[in-house]
Design a protein around this motif. Sequence first.
Motif, mmCIF file in Angstrom:
data_model
loop_
_atom_site.group_PDB
_atom_site.id
_atom_site.type_symbol
_atom_site.label_atom_id
_atom_site.label_comp_id
_atom_site.label_asym_id
_atom_site.label_seq_id
_atom_site.Cartn_x
_atom_site.Cartn_y
_atom_site.Cartn_z
ATOM 1 N N GLY A 151 0.791 -1.226 0.000
ATOM 2 C CA GLY A 151 0.000 0.000 0.000
ATOM 3 C C GLY A 151 0.821 1.273 0.000
ATOM 4 N N VAL A 152 2.138 1.166 -0.194
ATOM 5 C CA VAL A 152 2.986 2.350 -0.254
ATOM 6 C C VAL A 152 2.849 2.982 -1.645
ATOM 7 N N GLY A 153 2.566 4.281 -1.713
ATOM 8 C CA GLY A 153 2.485 4.957 -3.001
ATOM 9 C C GLY A 153 3.864 5.112 -3.618
ATOM 10 N N PHE A 154 3.977 4.926 -4.935
ATOM 11 C CA PHE A 154 5.278 5.001 -5.584
ATOM 12 C C PHE A 154 5.147 5.738 -6.907
ATOM 13 N N LEU B 201 9.476 -0.632 -16.403
ATOM 14 C CA LEU B 201 8.523 0.449 -16.203
ATOM 15 C C LEU B 201 7.085 -0.026 -16.365
ATOM 16 N N SER B 202 6.842 -0.906 -17.326
ATOM 17 C CA SER B 202 5.485 -1.432 -17.521
ATOM 18 C C SER B 202 5.053 -2.280 -16.324
ATOM 19 N N ALA B 203 5.960 -3.106 -15.821
ATOM 20 C CA ALA B 203 5.638 -3.933 -14.652
ATOM 21 C C ALA B 203 5.368 -3.062 -13.431
ATOM 22 N N LEU B 204 6.107 -1.965 -13.314
ATOM 23 C CA LEU B 204 5.906 -1.050 -12.191
ATOM 24 C C LEU B 204 4.514 -0.433 -12.252
ATOM 25 N N GLU B 205 4.095 0.013 -13.434
ATOM 26 C CA GLU B 205 2.756 0.582 -13.571
ATOM 27 C C GLU B 205 1.677 -0.477 -13.366
ATOM 28 N N LYS B 206 1.912 -1.676 -13.885
ATOM 29 C CA LYS B 206 0.941 -2.747 -13.718
ATOM 30 C C LYS B 206 0.761 -3.096 -12.246
ATOM 31 N N GLY B 207 1.822 -2.947 -11.463
ATOM 32 C CA GLY B 207 1.738 -3.244 -10.032
ATOM 33 C C GLY B 207 1.108 -2.137 -9.208
ATOM 34 N N GLY B 208 0.759 -1.008 -9.852
ATOM 35 C CA GLY B 208 0.106 0.071 -9.117
ATOM 36 C C GLY B 208 0.931 1.334 -8.989
ATOM 37 N N GLY B 209 2.164 1.333 -9.505
ATOM 38 C CA GLY B 209 2.990 2.524 -9.453
ATOM 39 C C GLY B 209 2.618 3.504 -10.553
ATOM 40 N N GLN B 210 3.141 4.728 -10.464
ATOM 41 C CA GLN B 210 2.914 5.750 -11.479
ATOM 42 C C GLN B 210 4.253 6.141 -12.092
ATOM 43 N N VAL B 211 4.298 6.202 -13.408
ATOM 44 C CA VAL B 211 5.534 6.532 -14.117
ATOM 45 C C VAL B 211 5.245 7.669 -15.090
ATOM 46 N N ARG B 212 6.120 8.671 -15.103
ATOM 47 C CA ARG B 212 6.019 9.756 -16.068
ATOM 48 C C ARG B 212 7.389 9.996 -16.703
#
Length: 356
Positions: free
Chosen positions: A194-197, A215-226
């Motif tokens: 539940g930690v925001g990333f 980066l795609s796996a990070l977003e799929k796991g709930g993270g935000q990437v810009r």
Amino acid sequence: MSGRGFRPPDPATTAHRAYRLLARGRPAAAEPAADPVAGPIADLAADPVAAVAFGLDVPEDQARAGMEWLGERRLLAPDGGGVALPEQAVLDVLAQASGGLGRMAEEVERWRSTVSDLADLVCVHRERPSGAPTGFESERVDVLRFTDRAALRRWLDDRALLNRRDAVAMHPALAPNDVLRESLKVDLGLLKRGVGFRMLVSRTAARRPGAAAYLSALEKGGGQVRVADAIPLRLLVLDGSVVVTPGPDGEPPCDVVIRSDVVGRCLLAAFDHLWVGAEKYATFVGAGGDRDEELTAVHVRLLRALATGAKDEAIARQLGCSERTLRRLVAQTLEALGVRSRFAAGAKAAQLGLLD
């Protein structure tokens, strides 16, 4: 006869014999004894240990150990005059275990809450220097220096277990693919708790082969990437107060960890300023990665589809594009990988770990 090497009987063995004896209600003898005392066990409820000792022809301490074994497993009737069914004993033990686990869960939650409350109080120490004017507060800033990048990663992995609220990171360049794969495990663990990333990367870093998988796996796991045109420095801020950034130029090069609410707050403000003007990673990927001939998440999806042996028509449907666009994507992928055939592209993609 010497008692050397003598071992007392296993209580379980005695207990099993006692259970069979009590279930029958008579001594375990091959033939009924002529002595009426050796008939059905008398006064079992009054003195079950003596009755079992007599029935099994064993010392009373041995009989007592067997009876205690049965009692611990709920195999004795409540009135002490017989035995309980094993099925009922199983239900009794499970009921007790369920109650015990419930109390244990409550105790764990109580301790977790206590630790959380203490963690909130473990903040940066403030003290008023001698001679300082009224209302003045100074902040104690802790700084750790790491000249070994592997040691820093281990420290960050340990620190991740304490990270409770949020983490932000920005990277002008990304680490090698093997490091990214290890980092992804920790990053996904944070997200799962539940930690925001949030992560900012440069366009150059986002287009690098192998970056799309991370980066795609990070977003799929709930993270935000810009994605931004330029990133001024490598930075990581945990819970708004733990900052990790490269140290000053010098020999040997180092990374520093700064624990400070004020420094963390300032750098978070700078991060948010860049974040607002950055492009969402999904938009960047959808535009073909700024249309440079470099690998993006779309190209990686294409490579994985090609590896399955699917036909172009099916792959185009999977990617949501026309077959003409698919052929262009294939040409871009071959160009980015520096190969001339689809087979060679699959081999190169496997070598780079893009098909994992």
